[in-house]
Scaffold this motif. Structure first.
Motif, PDB file in Angstrom:
ATOM      1  N   LEU A 176       0.845  -1.185   0.000  1.00  0.00           N
ATOM      2  CA  LEU A 176       0.000   0.000   0.000  1.00  0.00           C
ATOM      3  C   LEU A 176       0.881   1.235   0.000  1.00  0.00           C
ATOM      4  N   TYR A 202       0.522   8.830   0.459  1.00  0.00           N
ATOM      5  CA  TYR A 202       1.183   9.959  -0.190  1.00  0.00           C
ATOM      6  C   TYR A 202       1.548  11.018   0.846  1.00  0.00           C
ATOM      7  N   TYR A 218       5.328   8.851  -2.268  1.00  0.00           N
ATOM      8  CA  TYR A 218       4.601   7.786  -1.586  1.00  0.00           C
ATOM      9  C   TYR A 218       5.502   7.108  -0.565  1.00  0.00           C
ATOM     10  N   GLY A 250     -11.618   1.738  -7.489  1.00  0.00           N
ATOM     11  CA  GLY A 250     -10.680   2.468  -8.325  1.00  0.00           C
ATOM     12  C   GLY A 250     -11.294   2.927  -9.620  1.00  0.00           C
ATOM     13  N   HIS A 257      -6.029   3.463 -11.095  1.00  0.00           N
ATOM     14  CA  HIS A 257      -5.775   4.087  -9.789  1.00  0.00           C
ATOM     15  C   HIS A 257      -6.736   3.426  -8.818  1.00  0.00           C
ATOM     16  N   HIS A 313      -7.615   2.164  -4.611  1.00  0.00           N
ATOM     17  CA  HIS A 313      -7.377   2.149  -3.172  1.00  0.00           C
ATOM     18  C   HIS A 313      -8.017   0.877  -2.628  1.00  0.00           C
ATOM     19  N   GLY A 369      -5.205   2.031   1.963  1.00  0.00           N
ATOM     20  CA  GLY A 369      -4.447   3.068   1.289  1.00  0.00           C
ATOM     21  C   GLY A 369      -4.446   2.888  -0.208  1.00  0.00           C
ATOM     22  N   HIS A 370      -3.537   3.620  -0.815  1.00  0.00           N
ATOM     23  CA  HIS A 370      -3.326   3.557  -2.266  1.00  0.00           C
ATOM     24  C   HIS A 370      -2.713   2.189  -2.585  1.00  0.00           C
ATOM     25  N   ILE A 399      -0.558  -0.163  -4.438  1.00  0.00           N
ATOM     26  CA  ILE A 399       0.573  -0.158  -5.375  1.00  0.00           C
ATOM     27  C   ILE A 399       0.682  -1.498  -6.084  1.00  0.00           C
TER      28      ILE A 399
END
Ligand code: ZN
Length: 144
Positions: free
Chosen positions: A52, A55, A62, A78, A90, A92, A105-106, A108
């Motif tokens: 995750l 930012y 990140y 997303g 994109h 989460h 979170g984001h 990755i």
């Protein structure tokens, strides 16, 4: 000034990415193969490992959070839009461990144990991503 995009519903896809694949790269590749230039994504399932991102708004980078154990995808939300000429996911995620404790979170990357993805295409004058100097992120801007 904020951007506003009026889009219409297009095709819907249900899809199970391969065991062991990276869910982020797989969804981007699926969108490219299906020529989905804009859409929304949701998924549930389970990951074997995940990374995750958080930012750092001051440092403009990140920080990564490594999850080196199996987790449930309690939620993955997303969108797909064009970045550098190609569909870009994109996403989460909220990930739950064996105690039901969640991290989020984001997203990755995430190595799929099993997952069920719903990709919804949106048609029209879609946003494209370009570099935003204020945030140092690639944000939505008017397309062509
Ligand atoms: Zn994000």
């Amino acid at each position: 000034m904020s951007s506003f995009f009026l889009l219409s519903p297009g095709r819907h896809f249900l899809w199970s990415p391969d065991h062991g694949s990276d869910i982020v790269a797989s969804i981007s590749a699926l969108a490219e193969r299906l020529e989905v230039r804009c859409g929304t994504v949701s998924a549930i399932g389970a990951l074997m490992y995940a990374t995750l991102g958080f930012y750092d708004q001051g440092a403009h980078e990140y920080r990564t959070i490594e999850i080196n154990r199996p987790v449930e995808i309690a939620n993955l939300t997303g969108n797909v839009t064009i970045r550098d000429g190609r569909p870009f996911l994109h996403a989460h995620a909220t990930l739950a461990d064996s105690k039901g404790e969640v991290m989020g979170g984001h997203l990755i990357r995430g190595t799929v144990f099993a997952a069920e993805v719903h990709l919804r295409e949106l048609i029209g004058a879609a946003p494209v991503r370009s570099h935003d100097p204020t945030t140092d992120l690639f944000l939505w801007r008017d397309g062509d």
